[in-house]
Scaffold this motif. Sequence first.
Motif, PDB file in Angstrom:
ATOM      1  N   ALA A  75       0.814  -1.217   0.000  1.00 12.62           N
ATOM      2  CA  ALA A  75       0.000   0.000   0.000  1.00 12.62           C
ATOM      3  C   ALA A  75       0.847   1.267   0.000  1.00 12.62           C
ATOM      4  CB  ALA A  75      -0.927   0.004   1.214  1.00 12.62           C
ATOM      5  N   GLY A  76       2.151   1.121   0.262  1.00 14.92           N
ATOM      6  CA  GLY A  76       3.026   2.292   0.310  1.00 14.92           C
ATOM      7  C   GLY A  76       2.700   3.207   1.477  1.00 14.92           C
ATOM      8  N   CYS A  77       2.307   2.602   2.610  1.00 19.89           N
ATOM      9  CA  CYS A  77       1.954   3.414   3.780  1.00 19.89           C
ATOM     10  C   CYS A  77       2.808   2.997   4.971  1.00 19.89           C
ATOM     11  CB  CYS A  77       0.472   3.275   4.105  1.00 19.89           C
ATOM     12  SG  CYS A  77      -0.051   1.600   4.462  1.00 19.89           S
ATOM     13  N   ASP A  78       2.857   3.856   5.971  1.00 22.52           N
ATOM     14  CA  ASP A  78       3.659   3.527   7.143  1.00 22.52           C
ATOM     15  C   ASP A  78       2.819   3.331   8.396  1.00 22.52           C
ATOM     16  OD1 ASP A  78       3.016   6.173   7.511  1.00 22.52           O
ATOM     17  OD2 ASP A  78       5.073   6.891   7.491  1.00 22.52           O
ATOM     18  N   ALA A  79       1.520   3.132   8.219  1.00 29.55           N
ATOM     19  CA  ALA A  79       0.624   2.784   9.324  1.00 29.55           C
ATOM     20  C   ALA A  79      -0.629   2.130   8.747  1.00 29.55           C
ATOM     21  CB  ALA A  79       0.244   4.019  10.121  1.00 29.55           C
ATOM     22  N   VAL A 107      -9.674  -1.744  16.314  1.00 28.31           N
ATOM     23  CA  VAL A 107      -9.148  -2.082  17.631  1.00 28.31           C
ATOM     24  C   VAL A 107      -7.747  -1.527  17.867  1.00 28.31           C
ATOM     25  CG1 VAL A 107     -10.565  -4.137  17.948  1.00 28.31           C
ATOM     26  CG2 VAL A 107      -8.334  -4.355  16.865  1.00 28.31           C
ATOM     27  N   GLY A 108      -7.128  -0.949  16.843  1.00 26.11           N
ATOM     28  CA  GLY A 108      -5.806  -0.387  17.035  1.00 26.11           C
ATOM     29  C   GLY A 108      -5.168   0.064  15.743  1.00 26.11           C
ATOM     30  N   MET A 109      -3.891   0.406  15.837  1.00 25.92           N
ATOM     31  CA  MET A 109      -3.135   0.892  14.692  1.00 25.92           C
ATOM     32  C   MET A 109      -1.717   0.364  14.811  1.00 25.92           C
ATOM     33  SD  MET A 109      -3.516   2.739  12.073  1.00 25.92           S
ATOM     34  CE  MET A 109      -4.236   4.309  11.836  1.00 25.92           C
ATOM     35  N   ILE A 110      -1.144  -0.054  13.689  1.00 31.95           N
ATOM     36  CA  ILE A 110       0.245  -0.518  13.655  1.00 31.95           C
ATOM     37  C   ILE A 110       1.039   0.437  12.781  1.00 31.95           C
ATOM     38  CG2 ILE A 110       1.819  -2.374  13.004  1.00 31.95           C
ATOM     39  CD1 ILE A 110      -0.494  -4.305  13.337  1.00 31.95           C
ATOM     40  N   THR A 111       2.187   0.864  13.281  1.00 32.02           N
ATOM     41  CA  THR A 111       3.043   1.778  12.518  1.00 32.02           C
ATOM     42  C   THR A 111       4.297   1.048  12.045  1.00 32.02           C
ATOM     43  OG1 THR A 111       4.329   2.486  14.441  1.00 32.02           O
ATOM     44  CG2 THR A 111       2.275   3.705  13.977  1.00 32.02           C
ATOM     45  N   ALA A 112       5.003   1.684  11.131  1.00 31.60           N
ATOM     46  CA  ALA A 112       6.260   1.120  10.646  1.00 31.60           C
ATOM     47  C   ALA A 112       7.246   0.961  11.798  1.00 31.60           C
ATOM     48  CB  ALA A 112       6.846   2.014   9.555  1.00 31.60           C
ATOM     49  N   ARG A 113       7.218   1.869  12.744  1.00 33.13           N
ATOM     50  CA  ARG A 113       8.103   1.763  13.911  1.00 33.13           C
ATOM     51  C   ARG A 113       7.789   0.495  14.710  1.00 33.13           C
ATOM     52  NH1 ARG A 113       9.615   6.260  18.431  1.00 33.13           N
ATOM     53  NH2 ARG A 113      10.740   4.827  19.775  1.00 33.13           N
ATOM     54  N   GLY A 146       3.663   0.374  21.104  1.00 31.27           N
ATOM     55  CA  GLY A 146       2.723  -0.685  20.746  1.00 31.27           C
ATOM     56  C   GLY A 146       2.750  -1.848  21.714  1.00 31.27           C
ATOM     57  N   MET A 147       1.727  -2.638  21.620  1.00 27.04           N
ATOM     58  CA  MET A 147       1.618  -3.857  22.407  1.00 27.04           C
ATOM     59  C   MET A 147       1.632  -4.998  21.405  1.00 27.04           C
ATOM     60  SD  MET A 147      -1.471  -4.972  24.896  1.00 27.04           S
ATOM     61  CE  MET A 147      -2.701  -4.990  23.615  1.00 27.04           C
ATOM     62  N   PHE A 148       2.446  -5.994  21.618  1.00 30.01           N
ATOM     63  CA  PHE A 148       2.619  -7.010  20.600  1.00 30.01           C
ATOM     64  C   PHE A 148       2.022  -8.343  20.997  1.00 30.01           C
ATOM     65  CE2 PHE A 148       5.118  -4.616  17.708  1.00 30.01           C
ATOM     66  CZ  PHE A 148       5.622  -3.616  18.502  1.00 30.01           C
ATOM     67  N   HIS A 149       1.280  -8.881  20.086  1.00 31.23           N
ATOM     68  CA  HIS A 149       0.744 -10.234  20.148  1.00 31.23           C
ATOM     69  C   HIS A 149       1.425 -10.903  18.959  1.00 31.23           C
ATOM     70  CE1 HIS A 149      -1.957 -13.374  21.171  1.00 31.23           C
ATOM     71  NE2 HIS A 149      -2.670 -13.277  20.069  1.00 31.23           N
ATOM     72  N   ALA A 160       9.520  -4.854  16.326  1.00 32.08           N
ATOM     73  CA  ALA A 160       9.255  -6.290  16.450  1.00 32.08           C
ATOM     74  C   ALA A 160      10.344  -7.109  15.769  1.00 32.08           C
ATOM     75  CB  ALA A 160       7.893  -6.628  15.861  1.00 32.08           C
ATOM     76  N   VAL A 161      10.764  -6.685  14.593  1.00 32.92           N
ATOM     77  CA  VAL A 161      11.820  -7.397  13.860  1.00 32.92           C
ATOM     78  C   VAL A 161      13.133  -7.338  14.651  1.00 32.92           C
ATOM     79  CG1 VAL A 161      13.253  -7.341  11.770  1.00 32.92           C
ATOM     80  CG2 VAL A 161      10.772  -7.094  11.597  1.00 32.92           C
ATOM     81  N   ALA A 162      13.389  -6.222  15.301  1.00 36.25           N
ATOM     82  CA  ALA A 162      14.612  -6.050  16.086  1.00 36.25           C
ATOM     83  C   ALA A 162      14.540  -6.742  17.445  1.00 36.25           C
ATOM     84  CB  ALA A 162      14.893  -4.558  16.289  1.00 36.25           C
ATOM     85  N   GLY A 163      13.374  -7.319  17.764  1.00 32.13           N
ATOM     86  CA  GLY A 163      13.223  -7.982  19.054  1.00 32.13           C
ATOM     87  C   GLY A 163      13.102  -7.016  20.209  1.00 32.13           C
ATOM     88  N   ARG A 164      12.680  -5.808  19.931  1.00 27.01           N
ATOM     89  CA  ARG A 164      12.563  -4.759  20.960  1.00 27.01           C
ATOM     90  C   ARG A 164      11.109  -4.520  21.337  1.00 27.01           C
ATOM     91  NH1 ARG A 164      17.939  -2.380  21.284  1.00 27.01           N
ATOM     92  NH2 ARG A 164      19.021  -3.942  20.089  1.00 27.01           N
ATOM     93  N   THR A 165      10.358  -5.576  21.531  1.00 28.97           N
ATOM     94  CA  THR A 165       8.952  -5.431  21.891  1.00 28.97           C
ATOM     95  C   THR A 165       8.807  -5.369  23.397  1.00 28.97           C
ATOM     96  OG1 THR A 165       8.631  -7.816  21.854  1.00 28.97           O
ATOM     97  CG2 THR A 165       8.145  -6.624  19.828  1.00 28.97           C
TER      98      THR A 165
END
Length: 83
Positions: free
Chosen positions: A29-33, A43-49, A71-74, A54-59
């Motif tokens: 989609a070329g979007c960052d959220a 129920v929420g929003m996910i951003t590129a950050r 964010g809160m990660f599931h 999550a990829v960096a393991g910094r959740t």
Amino acid sequence: MSELLEGELRPRVRPDDPLTRVAAVMTDAGCDAVPVVSDRGLVGMITARDVVSAVAGRTPHLKDGGEVVTGMFHLAPVIPVRS
């Protein structure tokens, strides 16, 4: 708020979508959220950050749930919307 998500298809993910799907939707989609939508609505929003964290393991690990800035990660990151 739900009227923003009705009508033509817009990028969105579900709370149980894996991180790879979230990243693919954002990339395609070329979007960052993207909004997180369940059967009961937004129920929420996910951003590129959130994705990069999550990829960096910094959740963040939450003991009692709640809201955090990044964010809160599931299985996929979700920032809860208070009703």
